[in-house]
Design a protein around this motif. Structure first.
Motif, PDB file in Angstrom:
ATOM      1  N   LEU A  18      18.802 -36.612 -30.286  1.00 28.83           N
ATOM      2  CA  LEU A  18      18.085 -37.824 -29.863  1.00 28.83           C
ATOM      3  C   LEU A  18      18.510 -38.261 -28.467  1.00 28.83           C
ATOM      4  O   LEU A  18      17.680 -38.688 -27.663  1.00 28.83           O
ATOM      5  N   LEU A  19      19.802 -38.146 -28.179  1.00 34.09           N
ATOM      6  CA  LEU A  19      20.290 -38.519 -26.848  1.00 34.09           C
ATOM      7  C   LEU A  19      19.721 -37.592 -25.773  1.00 34.09           C
ATOM      8  O   LEU A  19      19.361 -38.038 -24.677  1.00 34.09           O
ATOM      9  N   GLU A  20      19.639 -36.322 -26.078  1.00 37.76           N
ATOM     10  CA  GLU A  20      19.067 -35.368 -25.123  1.00 37.76           C
ATOM     11  C   GLU A  20      17.579 -35.657 -24.914  1.00 37.76           C
ATOM     12  O   GLU A  20      17.075 -35.615 -23.784  1.00 37.76           O
ATOM     13  N   LEU A  21      16.879 -35.918 -26.013  1.00 39.19           N
ATOM     14  CA  LEU A  21      15.445 -36.233 -25.917  1.00 39.19           C
ATOM     15  C   LEU A  21      15.242 -37.504 -25.090  1.00 39.19           C
ATOM     16  O   LEU A  21      14.360 -37.559 -24.217  1.00 39.19           O
ATOM     17  N   PHE A  22      16.055 -38.527 -25.361  1.00 39.61           N
ATOM     18  CA  PHE A  22      15.966 -39.794 -24.633  1.00 39.61           C
ATOM     19  C   PHE A  22      16.181 -39.576 -23.124  1.00 39.61           C
ATOM     20  O   PHE A  22      15.395 -40.052 -22.291  1.00 39.61           O
ATOM     21  N   TYR A  23      17.224 -38.839 -22.781  1.00 41.02           N
ATOM     22  CA  TYR A  23      17.534 -38.578 -21.365  1.00 41.02           C
ATOM     23  C   TYR A  23      16.398 -37.809 -20.692  1.00 41.02           C
ATOM     24  O   TYR A  23      15.916 -38.193 -19.609  1.00 41.02           O
ATOM     25  N   ASP A  24      15.942 -36.736 -21.316  1.00 41.92           N
ATOM     26  CA  ASP A  24      14.899 -35.889 -20.719  1.00 41.92           C
ATOM     27  C   ASP A  24      13.584 -36.634 -20.572  1.00 41.92           C
ATOM     28  O   ASP A  24      12.868 -36.475 -19.569  1.00 41.92           O
ATOM     29  N   THR A  25      13.253 -37.475 -21.563  1.00 39.90           N
ATOM     30  CA  THR A  25      11.985 -38.200 -21.520  1.00 39.90           C
ATOM     31  C   THR A  25      11.993 -39.260 -20.426  1.00 39.90           C
ATOM     32  O   THR A  25      11.041 -39.381 -19.645  1.00 39.90           O
ATOM     33  N   VAL A  26      13.054 -40.050 -20.363  1.00 37.85           N
ATOM     34  CA  VAL A  26      13.133 -41.101 -19.339  1.00 37.85           C
ATOM     35  C   VAL A  26      13.100 -40.489 -17.942  1.00 37.85           C
ATOM     36  O   VAL A  26      12.368 -40.942 -17.057  1.00 37.85           O
ATOM     37  N   HIS A  27      13.879 -39.418 -17.738  1.00 40.85           N
ATOM     38  CA  HIS A  27      13.944 -38.794 -16.412  1.00 40.85           C
ATOM     39  C   HIS A  27      12.684 -37.978 -16.105  1.00 40.85           C
ATOM     40  O   HIS A  27      12.327 -37.816 -14.928  1.00 40.85           O
ATOM     41  N   GLY A  28      12.007 -37.492 -17.144  1.00 39.50           N
ATOM     42  CA  GLY A  28      10.832 -36.659 -16.898  1.00 39.50           C
ATOM     43  C   GLY A  28       9.512 -37.387 -16.938  1.00 39.50           C
ATOM     44  O   GLY A  28       8.553 -36.992 -16.276  1.00 39.50           O
ATOM     45  N   HIS A  89       9.328 -36.553 -26.967  1.00 42.04           N
ATOM     46  CA  HIS A  89       9.798 -35.477 -26.098  1.00 42.04           C
ATOM     47  C   HIS A  89       8.828 -35.251 -24.938  1.00 42.04           C
ATOM     48  O   HIS A  89       7.609 -35.277 -25.110  1.00 42.04           O
ATOM     49  N   LYS A  90       9.384 -35.041 -23.758  1.00 42.04           N
ATOM     50  CA  LYS A  90       8.556 -34.889 -22.557  1.00 42.04           C
ATOM     51  C   LYS A  90       7.566 -33.734 -22.655  1.00 42.04           C
ATOM     52  O   LYS A  90       6.521 -33.749 -21.997  1.00 42.04           O
ATOM     53  N   ASP A  91       7.873 -32.732 -23.469  1.00 44.15           N
ATOM     54  CA  ASP A  91       6.976 -31.583 -23.600  1.00 44.15           C
ATOM     55  C   ASP A  91       5.974 -31.743 -24.742  1.00 44.15           C
ATOM     56  O   ASP A  91       5.184 -30.831 -25.014  1.00 44.15           O
ATOM     57  N   HIS A  92       6.002 -32.898 -25.408  1.00 41.39           N
ATOM     58  CA  HIS A  92       5.104 -33.110 -26.550  1.00 41.39           C
ATOM     59  C   HIS A  92       4.371 -34.444 -26.437  1.00 41.39           C
ATOM     60  O   HIS A  92       4.138 -35.118 -27.430  1.00 41.39           O
ATOM     61  N   GLN A  93       4.033 -34.802 -25.210  1.00 41.32           N
ATOM     62  CA  GLN A  93       3.285 -36.025 -24.985  1.00 41.32           C
ATOM     63  C   GLN A  93       1.820 -35.834 -25.407  1.00 41.32           C
ATOM     64  O   GLN A  93       1.299 -34.730 -25.408  1.00 41.32           O
ATOM     65  N   ARG A  94       1.187 -36.955 -25.775  1.00 38.35           N
ATOM     66  CA  ARG A  94      -0.248 -36.986 -26.110  1.00 38.35           C
ATOM     67  C   ARG A  94      -0.604 -36.037 -27.263  1.00 38.35           C
ATOM     68  O   ARG A  94      -1.652 -35.396 -27.259  1.00 38.35           O
ATOM     69  N   GLN A  95       0.288 -35.955 -28.238  1.00 41.14           N
ATOM     70  CA  GLN A  95       0.015 -35.150 -29.431  1.00 41.14           C
ATOM     71  C   GLN A  95      -0.022 -36.005 -30.695  1.00 41.14           C
ATOM     72  O   GLN A  95       0.011 -35.490 -31.803  1.00 41.14           O
TER      73      GLN A  95
END
Length: 399
Positions: A18-28, A89-95
């Protein structure tokens, strides 16, 4: 093949993912709407693991999985009375993942009998929530790791969806299949069913009337209590504004004549004494703090009053900022003039102080701060007057 989104409760071993997802999403994702310094403060590279894990654990966090992979999460906050975090997740937006997670969180709120869902939405997430029925109550300035962020306080009436669902269910239950045989028997059974449905509806309405009565009583209690706080605020603010205006008038009169050779030097002492006698504001916000702590603002059925309440108490920030800045200015004034003045007698001990460049600069700086303070208090008074009138009108209707 369309993969099914699975939503489950958070488990301790999910924390790292969850922490990795949070970091990647906010930054991406959020980086398109916020500058780098905001993003770094929002999602630092080395977060407090235990603090975050505790937040996930206590916040009724739900996790979304797609093909066995964690692709999103959300939680409840403020004693499980409002929506907190919601990230995909930044790679799973709009799903559709955020929609599924939000629905799960709203379901939890309804189970807790929360009538209005509230949340803080980022600039990025605001359109998503608007599409799902959330309305902007006000803009919000939030400090996070020393950086001020802009986001939006949004809310949604959770009872509306439930009412529509109940109506849909009632319609489905009352649909009569086209009779082919046993017509008389069917009519009798349908009539019995209608009687049962009518009885349930009456009981439901009676229960609603009781709940509405309790809700109105609670609302009246909060409104009357806050009205008392507002009137105390108004009295205190009006007294302070009068003092600030007197200080400003004294300062203006002196600075206008400071260059005149025959103007009494001791007039500076009188002006200084007025400046240093600053009255600070003691806010009356017990009711508001109680409302915020318990998510009680939702008890106000009038959205206009809710919005005006938040706007008014946000004025405290401007007043506090003025008092902080002006106090620092007065410290400098006191330290600079102290060797040259006798404040108790309002006398200047050394007349040469009048000709020093820093004297006029400090007086002009003080004057500018006084203007800011008067504006901050005046703005709060105007907003407070509108809120007082709105509450008085509301209470008049309830009586």
């Amino acid at each position: 093949m369309v993969m099914k989104i699975i939503v489950r409760s958070y488990e301790a071993h999910d924390t790292v993912a969850l922490l990795e997802l949070f970091y990647d999403t906010v930054h991406g994702i959020n980086s398109k709407d916020y500058p780098p310094e905001h993003i770094d403060a929002w999602a630092p590279a080395n977060p407090d693991f235990r603090k975050k894990q505790s937040r996930f654990k206590t916040g009724k966090t739900v996790v979304a999985q797609l093909d066995g992979k964690i692709v999103g999460f959300g939680n409840l906050e403020n004693d499980h009375s409002s929506v907190g975090m919601l990230y995909v997740h930044k790679d799973h937006q709009r799903q559709g993942i955020a929609t599924v997670l939000l629905a799960a969180l709203e379901k939890k709120l309804r189970k807790r009998d929360v009538k209005t869902a509230t949340l803080e939405a980022s600039i990025t997430a605001k359109p998503f929530f608007e599409k799902r029925g959330y309305l902007v109550v006000r803009e919000n300035k939030k400090m996070l790791n020393g950086v001020e962020f802009l986001n939006y306080i949004m809310e949604k009436d959770l009872t509306v969806k439930e009412e529509k669902k109940d109506m849909k269910d009632a319609k489905e239950k009352s649909k009569e299949p086209k009779p082919f045989r046993w017509r008389d028997l069917f009519i009798n059974k349908a009539f019995d069913l209608l009687i049962v449905v009518a009885g349930v509806s009456i009981a439901f309405q009676l229960n609603n009337l009781k709940l509405n009565s309790d809700q109105k009583s609670l609302e009246v209690f909060y409104l009357e209590s806050m009205l008392g706080d507002l009137r105390k605020d108004k009295k205190g603010m009006e007294e302070i504004v009068l003092e600030l205006k007197k200080d400003q008038s004294s300062l203006v009169k002196y600075t206008e004549k400071i260059s005149q050779p025959d103007y009494p030097v001791d007039s500076l002492g009188s002006a200084l004494f007025n400046l240093l006698s600053l009255e600070t504001f003691t806010p009356n916000q017990n009711t508001y703090q109680m409302l915020v702590a318990s998510n009680g603002l939702t008890a106000f059925s009038d959205r206009k009053i809710r919005a005006m309440t938040a706007e008014y108490y946000n004025k405290y920030t401007s007043i506090s900022r003025f008092e902080t800045v002006y106090t620092n200015v007065l410290y400098n004034v006191f330290e600079f003039f102290d060797p040259y003045a006798d404040y108790s007698e309002r006398k200047i001990l050394d007349p040469t102080i009048v000709s020093k460049p820093q004297t006029k600069n400090l007086l002009l700086l003080s004057g500018g701060q006084l203007i800011d303070g008067i504006e901050a208090y005046t703005s709060a008074l105007e907003t407070g007057d509108y809120l007082i009138k709105a509450i008085e009108d509301r209470l008049r209707k309830e009586r």
